[in-house]
Design a protein around this motif. Structure first.
Motif, PDB file in Angstrom:
ATOM      1  N   THR A   1       0.834  -1.196   0.000  1.00 30.05           N
ATOM      2  CA  THR A   1       0.000   0.000   0.000  1.00 30.05           C
ATOM      3  C   THR A   1       0.867   1.245   0.000  1.00 30.05           C
ATOM      4  OG1 THR A   1      -0.043   0.024   2.403  1.00 30.05           O
ATOM      5  CG2 THR A   1      -1.785  -1.201   1.295  1.00 30.05           C
ATOM      6  N   CYS A   2       0.412   2.267  -0.689  1.00 29.98           N
ATOM      7  CA  CYS A   2       1.104   3.544  -0.684  1.00 29.98           C
ATOM      8  C   CYS A   2       0.147   4.609  -0.168  1.00 29.98           C
ATOM      9  CB  CYS A   2       1.602   3.905  -2.080  1.00 29.98           C
ATOM     10  SG  CYS A   2       0.301   4.037  -3.311  1.00 29.98           S
ATOM     11  N   HIS A   3       0.680   5.599   0.449  1.00 33.49           N
ATOM     12  CA  HIS A   3      -0.134   6.619   1.095  1.00 33.49           C
ATOM     13  C   HIS A   3      -1.027   7.328   0.078  1.00 33.49           C
ATOM     14  CE1 HIS A   3      -1.444   9.552   3.902  1.00 33.49           C
ATOM     15  NE2 HIS A   3      -0.811  10.560   3.317  1.00 33.49           N
ATOM     16  N   LEU A   4      -2.346   7.179   0.262  1.00 31.69           N
ATOM     17  CA  LEU A   4      -3.343   7.862  -0.552  1.00 31.69           C
ATOM     18  C   LEU A   4      -3.375   7.428  -2.011  1.00 31.69           C
ATOM     19  CD1 LEU A   4      -3.364  11.544   0.742  1.00 31.69           C
ATOM     20  CD2 LEU A   4      -5.002   9.745   1.174  1.00 31.69           C
ATOM     21  N   CYS A   5      -2.853   6.232  -2.341  1.00 28.87           N
ATOM     22  CA  CYS A   5      -3.045   5.766  -3.711  1.00 28.87           C
ATOM     23  C   CYS A   5      -4.515   5.400  -3.867  1.00 28.87           C
ATOM     24  CB  CYS A   5      -2.162   4.558  -4.027  1.00 28.87           C
ATOM     25  SG  CYS A   5      -2.607   3.055  -3.154  1.00 28.87           S
ATOM     26  N   ARG A  15      -9.549   1.494   2.210  1.00 33.87           N
ATOM     27  CA  ARG A  15      -9.793   2.080   3.528  1.00 33.87           C
ATOM     28  C   ARG A  15     -11.244   2.518   3.672  1.00 33.87           C
ATOM     29  NH1 ARG A  15      -4.356   5.748   4.837  1.00 33.87           N
ATOM     30  NH2 ARG A  15      -2.827   4.115   4.366  1.00 33.87           N
ATOM     31  N   ASN A  16     -11.783   3.100   2.605  1.00 35.78           N
ATOM     32  CA  ASN A  16     -13.178   3.518   2.634  1.00 35.78           C
ATOM     33  C   ASN A  16     -14.107   2.335   2.869  1.00 35.78           C
ATOM     34  OD1 ASN A  16     -13.433   6.381   2.323  1.00 35.78           O
ATOM     35  ND2 ASN A  16     -12.666   6.183   0.235  1.00 35.78           N
ATOM     36  N   GLY A  55     -12.753   7.541  15.285  1.00 35.86           N
ATOM     37  CA  GLY A  55     -12.036   8.647  14.661  1.00 35.86           C
ATOM     38  C   GLY A  55     -10.778   8.233  13.933  1.00 35.86           C
ATOM     39  N   ASN A  56      -9.924   7.446  14.581  1.00 34.28           N
ATOM     40  CA  ASN A  56      -8.662   7.038  13.964  1.00 34.28           C
ATOM     41  C   ASN A  56      -8.904   6.179  12.717  1.00 34.28           C
ATOM     42  OD1 ASN A  56      -7.166   8.351  15.928  1.00 34.28           O
ATOM     43  ND2 ASN A  56      -7.018   6.525  17.232  1.00 34.28           N
ATOM     44  N   LEU A  57      -9.908   5.341  12.783  1.00 33.08           N
ATOM     45  CA  LEU A  57     -10.208   4.486  11.632  1.00 33.08           C
ATOM     46  C   LEU A  57     -10.810   5.312  10.491  1.00 33.08           C
ATOM     47  CD1 LEU A  57      -9.954   1.413  11.064  1.00 33.08           C
ATOM     48  CD2 LEU A  57     -12.385   1.222  11.602  1.00 33.08           C
ATOM     49  N   ARG A  58     -11.565   6.331  10.839  1.00 35.02           N
ATOM     50  CA  ARG A  58     -12.200   7.163   9.816  1.00 35.02           C
ATOM     51  C   ARG A  58     -11.220   8.158   9.184  1.00 35.02           C
ATOM     52  NH1 ARG A  58     -17.903   8.979  12.661  1.00 35.02           N
ATOM     53  NH2 ARG A  58     -19.148   7.138  12.080  1.00 35.02           N
ATOM     54  N   ASN A  59     -10.087   8.366   9.832  1.00 34.14           N
ATOM     55  CA  ASN A  59      -9.111   9.328   9.319  1.00 34.14           C
ATOM     56  C   ASN A  59      -8.296   8.663   8.204  1.00 34.14           C
ATOM     57  OD1 ASN A  59      -7.506  11.539   8.941  1.00 34.14           O
ATOM     58  ND2 ASN A  59      -6.376  11.322  10.871  1.00 34.14           N
ATOM     59  N   ILE A  60      -8.965   8.455   7.077  1.00 31.07           N
ATOM     60  CA  ILE A  60      -8.391   7.705   5.963  1.00 31.07           C
ATOM     61  C   ILE A  60      -7.087   8.303   5.425  1.00 31.07           C
ATOM     62  CG2 ILE A  60      -8.831   6.999   3.570  1.00 31.07           C
ATOM     63  CD1 ILE A  60     -11.731   6.547   4.388  1.00 31.07           C
ATOM     64  N   PRO A  61      -6.945   9.630   5.319  1.00 24.98           N
ATOM     65  CA  PRO A  61      -5.700  10.182   4.765  1.00 24.98           C
ATOM     66  C   PRO A  61      -4.490  10.065   5.687  1.00 24.98           C
ATOM     67  CG  PRO A  61      -7.537  11.725   4.554  1.00 24.98           C
ATOM     68  CD  PRO A  61      -7.966  10.669   5.502  1.00 24.98           C
ATOM     69  N   ASP A  81      -1.088   7.275   9.883  1.00 23.43           N
ATOM     70  CA  ASP A  81      -1.222   6.355  11.018  1.00 23.43           C
ATOM     71  C   ASP A  81      -2.391   5.379  10.823  1.00 23.43           C
ATOM     72  OD1 ASP A  81       0.895   7.573  12.360  1.00 23.43           O
ATOM     73  OD2 ASP A  81      -0.426   9.064  13.295  1.00 23.43           O
ATOM     74  N   TRP A  82      -3.066   5.465   9.693  1.00 20.05           N
ATOM     75  CA  TRP A  82      -4.235   4.604   9.489  1.00 20.05           C
ATOM     76  C   TRP A  82      -3.892   3.115   9.569  1.00 20.05           C
ATOM     77  CZ3 TRP A  82      -6.333   0.779   6.468  1.00 20.05           C
ATOM     78  CH2 TRP A  82      -7.716   0.611   6.547  1.00 20.05           C
ATOM     79  N   PRO A  83      -2.779   2.646   8.999  1.00 16.89           N
ATOM     80  CA  PRO A  83      -2.467   1.215   9.105  1.00 16.89           C
ATOM     81  C   PRO A  83      -2.389   0.735  10.554  1.00 16.89           C
ATOM     82  CG  PRO A  83      -1.100   2.224   7.427  1.00 16.89           C
ATOM     83  CD  PRO A  83      -1.794   3.340   8.125  1.00 16.89           C
ATOM     84  N   GLU A  84      -1.843   1.587  11.440  1.00 20.04           N
ATOM     85  CA  GLU A  84      -1.785   1.206  12.857  1.00 20.04           C
ATOM     86  C   GLU A  84      -3.189   1.127  13.457  1.00 20.04           C
ATOM     87  OE1 GLU A  84       0.169   3.463  11.459  1.00 20.04           O
ATOM     88  OE2 GLU A  84       2.081   2.376  11.576  1.00 20.04           O
ATOM     89  N   ALA A  85      -4.032   2.094  13.087  1.00 14.13           N
ATOM     90  CA  ALA A  85      -5.406   2.081  13.588  1.00 14.13           C
ATOM     91  C   ALA A  85      -6.152   0.848  13.082  1.00 14.13           C
ATOM     92  CB  ALA A  85      -6.134   3.361  13.154  1.00 14.13           C
TER      93      ALA A  85
END
Length: 224
Positions: free
Chosen positions: A24-28, A35-36, A55-61, A64-68
């Motif tokens: 995965t790449c950030h915001l590809c 993520r959506n 909140g952390n899971l919804r913060n798609i951009p 830190d999303w992979p950790e969430a």
């Protein structure tokens, strides 16, 4: 591999969902779509977290999303990790389907279908129809497993059967389950026919003995 589950969950445009095993790449675009989908599953179907805890899971951009997401999977006791994209999202979809089924599982028509299917398969009635459904699933897997089919094919040559010409008599709400029920009904009818054939053969044999008994004169006695 996800289309059927997403369709069952009424996901928007399920056929367009794509998930690959590439890093995965950030915001590809694919990762954002992935993520959506995860967030949608949690918000609409799974609802493991309280709304304020998503909140952390919804913060798609967020980077830190992979950790969430990893924490989310751990909280759900998912056997797969965040790096296993296809496996983990497929597991989430399966969980969502089970929850969705549980939400809508008290439909009277659905209960009637499960009960009717249990009666056909001679499965003992249970107050919890979900238990009956599990028993039905186990029996279907046993009857329709590759080993069972192979064993049956060795007994006699199969005859093609058009399932659409055999009326089931009820609707379980699931096309696959309906088809399995039709197959099991046909198998049950075939078993009954075989049993009836054996009964008829036994009756004929008994009648033959009665009609032409072999008399053992040694057993006959006249007078006292």
């Amino acid at each position: 591999m996800f289309h059927r589950k997403l369709t069952a969950l009424d996901y928007h445009n399920p056929s367009a969902f794509d998930c690959t095993d590439t890093p995965t790449c950030h915001l590809c675009s694919d990762d954002t779509q992935y993520r959506n989908c995860v967030v949608w599953l949690e918000d609409q179907k799974i609802r493991h977290y309280k709304i304020e805890d998503r909140g952390n899971l919804r913060n798609i951009p967020s980077s830190d999303w992979p950790e969430a997401y990893q924490k989310y999977l751990q909280d759900l006791n998912c056997p797969f990790g965040a790096q296993e994209k296809q496996e983990s999202v497929d597991w989430l979809m399966g969980l969502a389907v089970r929850y969705e089924y549980g939400d809508n599982g008290d439909s009277p028509d659905f209960k009637a279908g499960v009960t009717a299917l249990a009666n056909i398969l001679k499965i003992q009635r249970h107050d919890d129809y979900l238990v009956m459904l599990k028993a039905i699933r186990i029996l279907i897997q046993d009857k329709l497993s590759s080993e069972a089919i192979t064993k049956a094919s060795h007994k006699q040559e199969g005859i093609p059967v058009a399932l659409d010409k055999h009326v089931l008599g009820f609707d379980t709400g699931d096309a696959t389950l309906n088809e399995a029920a039709q197959i099991l009904r046909l198998l049950h009818i075939e078993e009954l026919r075989e049993l009836q054939t054996r009964i008829n053969e036994a009756i004929v044999a008994v009648q033959a003995i009665i009609a032409d008994p072999k008399t053992d004169h040694r057993l006959g006695k006249v007078g006292r």
